[in-house]
Every structure is written in structure tokens, then in C-alpha cells.
Design a protein around this motif. Structure first.
Motif, short mmCIF file in Angstrom:
data_model
loop_
_atom_site.label_atom_id
_atom_site.label_comp_id
_atom_site.label_asym_id
_atom_site.label_seq_id
_atom_site.Cartn_x
_atom_site.Cartn_y
_atom_site.Cartn_z
N GLY A 173 2.13 -2.73 -10.06
CA GLY A 173 1.37 -2.74 -8.80
C GLY A 173 1.48 -1.42 -8.07
N PHE A 174 2.69 -0.86 -8.05
CA PHE A 174 2.87 0.45 -7.41
C PHE A 174 2.11 1.53 -8.16
CE2 PHE A 174 6.51 -1.27 -5.01
CZ PHE A 174 6.30 -0.64 -3.79
N GLY A 175 2.01 1.40 -9.49
CA GLY A 175 1.25 2.37 -10.27
C GLY A 175 -0.21 2.38 -9.89
N VAL A 176 -0.79 1.17 -9.73
CA VAL A 176 -2.19 1.08 -9.30
C VAL A 176 -2.35 1.65 -7.90
CG1 VAL A 176 -4.06 -0.52 -8.73
CG2 VAL A 176 -2.66 -0.91 -10.77
N ALA A 177 -1.43 1.31 -7.00
CA ALA A 177 -1.49 1.81 -5.63
C ALA A 177 -1.38 3.33 -5.60
CB ALA A 177 -0.37 1.18 -4.80
N THR A 178 -0.56 3.88 -6.49
CA THR A 178 -0.41 5.33 -6.55
C THR A 178 -1.70 6.00 -6.99
OG1 THR A 178 1.95 5.15 -7.03
CG2 THR A 178 0.87 7.22 -7.63
N THR A 179 -2.37 5.41 -7.99
CA THR A 179 -3.65 5.96 -8.45
C THR A 179 -4.67 5.99 -7.31
OG1 THR A 179 -3.26 5.14 -10.70
CG2 THR A 179 -5.53 5.68 -10.09
N VAL A 180 -4.73 4.90 -6.57
CA VAL A 180 -5.64 4.83 -5.42
C VAL A 180 -5.24 5.85 -4.36
CG1 VAL A 180 -6.49 3.37 -3.54
CG2 VAL A 180 -6.19 2.40 -5.84
N ALA A 181 -3.92 5.97 -4.12
CA ALA A 181 -3.43 6.90 -3.10
C ALA A 181 -3.79 8.34 -3.44
CB ALA A 181 -1.92 6.75 -2.94
N VAL A 182 -3.67 8.71 -4.71
CA VAL A 182 -4.03 10.07 -5.12
C VAL A 182 -5.51 10.32 -4.86
CG1 VAL A 182 -4.28 11.60 -7.11
CG2 VAL A 182 -2.18 10.29 -6.80
N GLY A 183 -6.35 9.33 -5.18
CA GLY A 183 -7.78 9.47 -4.92
C GLY A 183 -8.07 9.65 -3.45
N VAL A 184 -7.42 8.84 -2.60
CA VAL A 184 -7.62 8.95 -1.16
C VAL A 184 -7.16 10.30 -0.65
CG1 VAL A 184 -6.88 8.04 1.09
CG2 VAL A 184 -7.48 6.47 -0.76
N LEU A 185 -6.02 10.76 -1.17
CA LEU A 185 -5.45 12.03 -0.74
C LEU A 185 -6.41 13.18 -1.01
CD1 LEU A 185 -2.75 12.94 0.50
CD2 LEU A 185 -1.97 13.44 -1.81
N PHE A 186 -6.97 13.25 -2.22
CA PHE A 186 -7.86 14.35 -2.54
C PHE A 186 -9.23 14.18 -1.90
CE2 PHE A 186 -4.56 15.40 -5.44
CZ PHE A 186 -4.68 16.77 -5.62
N PHE A 187 -9.62 12.96 -1.59
CA PHE A 187 -10.83 12.75 -0.81
C PHE A 187 -10.66 13.36 0.58
CE2 PHE A 187 -13.19 10.30 2.35
CZ PHE A 187 -14.48 10.40 1.86
N LEU A 188 -9.48 13.14 1.19
CA LEU A 188 -9.21 13.70 2.51
C LEU A 188 -9.14 15.23 2.46
CD1 LEU A 188 -6.53 11.21 3.88
CD2 LEU A 188 -8.92 11.41 4.59
#
Length: 324
Positions: free
Chosen positions: A32-47
């Protein structure tokens, strides 16, 4: 910084490492943390994409000599020094830590601290904004390519054939942020404080996931106090060489004092904010913990050293100063 205090964000990262050491995620929780991390990286680079003013970067291209020197320090000199560190015997610097030093060496410059130190030292702030932004923009593509080129076959876990996919994982959300900037750019400018919590929270999530994987894989048995001290020395030498080279190089090329200050601070930085999520994308979860350790140490060393150097520049505005 005036009191050489530890960066609060680095303290938060160290606290997260402590939590991951005592309470590592495993099994389904780790997934679950792995999926959340993937999403977090996407959000980070979107910002990142939504915050970066493309027009500002384009307007600053008239300082092309300055930007070329900063880019050369960031993506040529640093990687060469990182390759030199790889030549150290494994008994002195273990392969994973050596790979981490090389990964640190191919990262882009910081934005916030480069501009802040340039301002304190009374350098060319406008050029610093442009140069640091261009470095981060180029790093989206250059860092994965350099990792694949320089670390392929050295146990770093990067497959050169997967470079395109790696770049797209980082580049796609960044481009999406750039495209959305015209609609959300002003909103982001008005809500910088909560968004700062979002991007830093994302990085802390990356750190927790990486170090949890390290704990479950038992990689911490591979490093001892002696190797850690060697790593601190390597990071310090790396920073000292680049500070000296950028300062002397800018002087020899005839740059004005304000521009030399900008070159020194933009050319000597490495971005923790970009490096941690990039490492998660580029390396296997079990490797990330040791891979990013050199970056975490270098980040704190560069803050302390450059804070001191910026004050020296500011206090000696009437005379020339070259870092040694």
C-alpha cells in the motif's frame, strides 16, 4: 541558517528514518505504501511543473554563458567526481554507497536554497532563479539518462532499455503541471504554505517507504560507523572541489562579481527534493535506503557550508572572494 542550525526538513527526514527503522512497513502494508509513493511522486512532479515559470526561464537565456557554466558544473564536473569516487576500494566505500555518491552527482541543482544563498550574498538573484530552474528542468531528462549510462552494470538496478519509461514516469506529470499552470499557477502562488506541506509530506512518504524496504531486506548490516565517516569525508571533498572550481572558473572567464556568486551557489548544489523521488523511480525499493544516504548527508553539509560562505560574500562586498 545564521546559527548553523540543522535544517528542520532534514530533521524530519531523520525522524522518518527512525520510525522506519523501529516500525518498518512490510507485506500488504508495504504494498500500500508503494502505491502511495508512486502517486506521491506523480503529484510532486506535477507541482514542480505547475510552479516553474517557463517564460521566466526563457527570458533568462540571455545569460547563456552563466547558465552554461552552471550546467557544466552540475552535469559534467559533478558526475566526473562521482565516477572518481567509484574508484575507491569497496573496503573503503561499499558499492551501494559509491553508487549513491554517483547518483548524487548527476542530480540537478536546488532552486530554493540556491536563490536564497545568492540573495544573502548579494549576487544576481534573477540569474539564479533562471539557472536553478533550467537545471531542474534539464534534470528531469538528464538525471535518468546519466544514471542509466554511468551506473548500468554496477549493481544499481537500472536497466538502460527502461530509460524511456523512467523518463515518462517523471516527465509526464511535470508536463501536465506545465500545461495546467495557466489555470492553477496563480492559485498555487496564493497557497504556497499548504502546498509546501504537500510536497514535503510526499518526500517523507518516499523516505519511509525506502527505508522500510531497507530494513526488511537487511541492508543496514552492510554499513558501519567507519564507512559512514568515509562517506561524510567524500561528500565534504566533493562540495569543496566544486565550490573551488566554480569560483575560480567564473573568475577566469571574466564574470562580474554578482554573476560569480550565482555560479558558485547554483553550480554547487544538489536537490534533495528532486533526488529522493527520483531514486524511488530509478532504483529498487531495497536499494533506495543506501542510495539516498549520500544525498542526505551532502544536503546538510551544503547548507552549513554555503550559509557560512554566503555571509562571507555579503560581508566582503567591496573585495573579491573566491571559495577555497
Amino acid at each position: 541558517m545564521s546559527r548553523l542550525r540543522l535544517d528542520p526538513f532534514v530533521l524530519a527526514i531523520l525522524a522518518t528514518v527512525g520510525v522506519a527503522t523501529l516500525l518498518p512497513a512490510s507485506g500488504a502494508v508495504a504494498g500500500g505504501f508503494g502505491v502511495a509513493t508512486t502517486v506521491a511522486v506523480g503529484v510532486l512532479f506535477f507541482l514542480y511543473g505547475a510552479r516553474l515559470s517557463t517564460q521566466e526561464a526563457l527570458d533568462g537565456l540571455r545569460h547563456w554563458r552563466l547558465h552554461a557554466l552552471v550546467m557544466a558544473a552540475t552535469f559534467v564536473l559533478f558526475p566526473l567526481l562521482g565516477l572518481a569516487a567509484m574508484l575507491l576500494p569497496s573496503s573503503v566505500l561499499p558499492p551501494d554507497l559509491a553508487a549513491g555518491v554517483l547518483f548524487l552527482a548527476v542530480l540537478p541543482s536546488t532552486v530554493q536554497s540556491s536563490i536564497a544563498f545568492t540573495s544573502i550574498a548579494r549576487g544576481n538573484v534573477a540569474a539564479a532563479i533562471c539557472s536553478a530552474s533550467l537545471s531542474n528542468l534539464a534534470g528531469i531528462v538528464l538525471t535518468p539518462l546519466l544514471v542509466a549510462l554511468l551506473l548500468a552494470g554496477d549493481g544499481a538496478g537500472v536497466d538502460g532499455s527502461a530509460v524511456l519509461g523512467i523518463v515518462l514516469q517523471l516527465l509526464a506529470p511535470f508536463v501536465a503541471g506545465q500545461l495546467a499552470r495557466r489555470w492553477i499557477g496563480s492559485w498555487i502562488a496564493r497557497h504556497s504554505a499548504p502546498l509546501k506541506l504537500v510536497d514535503r509530506g510526499s518526500i517523507l512518504l518516499v523516505v519511509y517507504t525506502a527505508f522500510s524496504a531497507g530494513m526488511t531486506e537487511g541492508i543496514w548490516h552492510r554499513i558501519d560507523l567507519g564507512h559512514l565517516l568515509v562517506l561524510v569525508v567524500v561528500c565534504g571533498v566533493l562540495l569543496a572541489v566544486v565550490l573551488g572550481a566554480t569560483g575560480q572558473g567564473a573568475r577566469l572567464l571574466g564574470f562580474a562579481r554578482a554573476d560569480r556568486i550565482t555560479i558558485v551557489f547554483c553550480g554547487s548544489k544538489k536537490s534533495l527534493a528532486s533526488g529522493l523521488p527520483m531514486a524511488t523511480v530509478l532504483f529498487g525499493h531495497a536499494q533506495v535506503g543506501l542510495i539516498v544516504l549520500p544525498l542526505m548527508l551532502f544536503h546538510q553539509i551544503q547548507l552549513i557550508v554555503c550559509a557560512t560562505l554566503a555571509r562571507r560574500y555579503a560581508a566582503s562586498e567591496t573585495r573579491e572572494l573566491v571559495p577555497v
